[in-house]
Enzyme design. Structure first.
Site, short mmCIF file in Angstrom:
data_model
loop_
_atom_site.label_atom_id
_atom_site.label_comp_id
_atom_site.label_asym_id
_atom_site.label_seq_id
_atom_site.Cartn_x
_atom_site.Cartn_y
_atom_site.Cartn_z
N LYS A 61 1.21 -3.33 -5.55
CA LYS A 61 0.81 -2.03 -5.01
C LYS A 61 0.45 -2.19 -3.54
O LYS A 61 -0.40 -3.02 -3.18
CB LYS A 61 -0.39 -1.49 -5.79
N LYS A 91 -1.30 8.02 -1.80
CA LYS A 91 -2.22 9.10 -2.20
C LYS A 91 -2.05 10.30 -1.26
O LYS A 91 -3.02 10.79 -0.66
CB LYS A 91 -3.66 8.61 -2.21
N LEU A 92 -0.81 10.79 -1.16
CA LEU A 92 -0.51 11.86 -0.21
C LEU A 92 -1.27 13.14 -0.58
O LEU A 92 -1.39 13.50 -1.75
CB LEU A 92 1.00 12.15 -0.19
N THR A 98 4.17 19.42 4.98
CA THR A 98 3.87 18.07 5.46
C THR A 98 4.07 17.06 4.34
O THR A 98 4.57 15.95 4.55
CB THR A 98 2.41 18.01 6.00
N ARG A 209 -11.06 -3.48 -16.35
CA ARG A 209 -11.97 -4.62 -16.26
C ARG A 209 -11.89 -5.43 -17.55
O ARG A 209 -12.40 -5.00 -18.60
CB ARG A 209 -13.42 -4.13 -16.06
N GLN A 220 -15.94 1.16 -9.43
CA GLN A 220 -15.19 1.82 -10.51
C GLN A 220 -16.19 2.27 -11.57
O GLN A 220 -17.07 1.52 -11.96
CB GLN A 220 -14.17 0.85 -11.14
O1 C5P Z 1 -9.16 -3.46 -10.06
P1 C5P Z 1 -9.69 -2.92 -8.77
O2 C5P Z 1 -10.84 -1.97 -8.95
O3 C5P Z 1 -9.94 -3.95 -7.73
O4 C5P Z 1 -8.48 -2.02 -8.22
C1 C5P Z 1 -8.64 -1.36 -7.01
C2 C5P Z 1 -7.36 -0.67 -6.72
O5 C5P Z 1 -7.17 0.39 -7.65
C3 C5P Z 1 -7.35 -0.08 -5.33
O6 C5P Z 1 -6.13 -0.44 -4.71
C4 C5P Z 1 -7.43 1.40 -5.57
O7 C5P Z 1 -6.73 2.12 -4.60
C5 C5P Z 1 -6.76 1.52 -6.93
N1 C5P Z 1 -7.13 2.74 -7.61
C6 C5P Z 1 -6.15 3.63 -7.90
N2 C5P Z 1 -6.46 4.83 -8.49
C7 C5P Z 1 -7.70 5.10 -8.84
C8 C5P Z 1 -8.70 4.17 -8.59
C9 C5P Z 1 -8.38 2.97 -7.96
O8 C5P Z 1 -4.99 3.38 -7.62
N3 C5P Z 1 -7.95 6.23 -9.45
#
Ligand code: C5P
Length: 264
Positions: A61, A91-92, A98, A209, A220
Site C-alpha cells: 500500500k 483517500k481522494l 476534481t 492487530r 486504531q
Molecule cells: O496496522 P497499522 O495500524 O499500522 O496500519 C496503518 C495503515 O492502515 C495506514 O497506512 C493507514 O492509512 C491505514 N488505514 C486505512 N484505513 C483505515 C485506517 C487505517 O487504510 N480506515
C-alpha cells in the site's frame, strides 16, 4: 498450506476480484490477503520493505506520506523489483469534477486499488467510477477505523449512527455499491454485516492487530485479529505496525499468513 476457494461471480455489473480469473474456482493463500502499508517517506526505506516482504505479502500500500514525498516514481520502483500488486491509498475527497480528474491521473499507473472517501455521497463516488479507464478497482472508505462513537457525536452525527457505527458503515457501503465502486474499506467489526448484505463487494479491512502484537500509542480503535477479519469475510487485510515494528518483519508476515490459513 491452507487455501480458500474463491469463486468469481460472473453476473453482469457485479464487482469481483478480477485478479482471479472469471468463472473459475481458484485458490487464495494466506499471504494474498495481506496488504502491507509502506508508511515511510523515503524511497530507500520503502524499497527496503518491498525487498524484505515481497514474497510474504500480497500487496503493498502506497499512502499519502510516501506518495506525497516520492510521487509516481515509487510505483515504478516497486514494479521494477516485484510483480506484487499495489494499493494506491490516496483517500481522494473533493468536488466531483476534481475527483474525476484526480482518479484519471492516478489510475494511469494501473494500481490494483485506489481509495476514495464516501462521505460526500453517490454523485462524488460516481464521478470516480465514471472516469475509470482501466482495471483499477475503486475502494470506498466507509469510516476510518480510528473513528469511534465519541468522535461521531462531536462531529454532529445523528444518534442512531453514534449509537451504532455499523449502520453508518452499511449505509455508506450501499451508496458506494450503487455508485459503481468495486469494494469498500471498513473495520473488522463491520465486515460480517457488510458481506451478509453485499456479498459481491470486495471488503478490505485495516485496524488489524494479531494477539501477539504490542503497539505503543496505538491510534486504531476498532481493531480485530487477522483470523477474525478473514473468518468474517474480509477479502484483504491491511497489517502495518504489527509487521513493520516486529523484530523480524518477514517472520511476522509469515505468522499473520499462517493465522489466516488456520481459518480458511
Ligand atoms: O496496522 P497499522 O495500524 O499500522 O496500519 C496503518 C495503515 O492502515 C495506514 O497506512 C493507514 O492509512 C491505514 N488505514 C486505512 N484505513 C483505515 C485506517 C487505517 O487504510 N480506515
Amino acid at each position: 498450506m491452507c487455501l480458500r476457494l474463491v469463486q468469481r461471480r460472473t453476473l453482469e455489473g457485479e464487482a469481483t476480484d478480477s485478479h482471479f480469473p472469471t468463472g473459475s474456482i481458484i485458490m487464495k493463500s494466506g499471504k494474498e490477503y495481506i496488504i502491507f502499508p509502506l508508511d515511510v517517506s523515503t524511497y530507500d526505506e520503502a524499497m527496503k520493505y518491498v525487498t524484505l516482504l515481497k514474497d510474504s505479502v500480497g500487496l503493498f500500500k502506497v499512502g499519502l506520506e510516501l506518495f506525497a514525498s516520492q510521487g509516481p516514481a515509487i510505483l515504478i520502483g516497486i514494479r521494477e523489483i516485484t510483480n506484487a500488486r499495489v494499493f494506491l491509498d490516496l483517500k481522494l475527497h473533493d468536488i466531483p469534477e476534481t475527483m474525476r480528474r484526480a482518479f484519471l491521473a492516478a489510475s494511469q499507473y494501473s494500481p490494483e486499488f485506489i481509495s476514495v472517501h464516501c462521505d460526500q455521497g453517490d454523485g462524488f463516488l460516481a464521478e470516480a467510477a465514471k472516469s475509470n479507464p482501466g482495471n483499477t478497482k475503486i475502494m470506498a472508505i466507509t469510516l476510518l477505523t480510528s473513528i469511534n462513537s465519541k468522535n461521531l457525536a462531536r462531529l454532529g452525527f445523528m444518534d442512531e449512527y453514534v449509537k451504532d457505527l455499523s449502520r453508518l458503515v452499511l449505509l455508506r457501503a450501499q451508496i458506494a455499491k450503487e455508485a459503481g465502486c468495486h469494494g469498500i474499506v471498513c473495520s473488522g467489526q463491520e465486515v460480517a454485516l457488510v458481506k451478509k448484505e453485499m456479498s459481491d463487494m470486495l471488503v478490505l479491512t485495516p485496524g488489524i492487530r494479531p494477539a501477539w502484537s504490542v503497539i505503543s500509542k496505538d491510534d486504531q480503535k476498532r481493531i480485530v485479529t487477522p483470523a477474525s477479519a478473514v473468518k468474517n469475510g474480509a477479502d484483504y487485510i491491511v497489517v502495518g505496525r504489527p509487521i513493520r515494528d516486529a523484530k523480524d518483519p518477514g517472520d511476522a508476515a509469515k505468522k499473520v499468513a499462517e493465522e489466516i490459513e488456520s481459518v480458511l
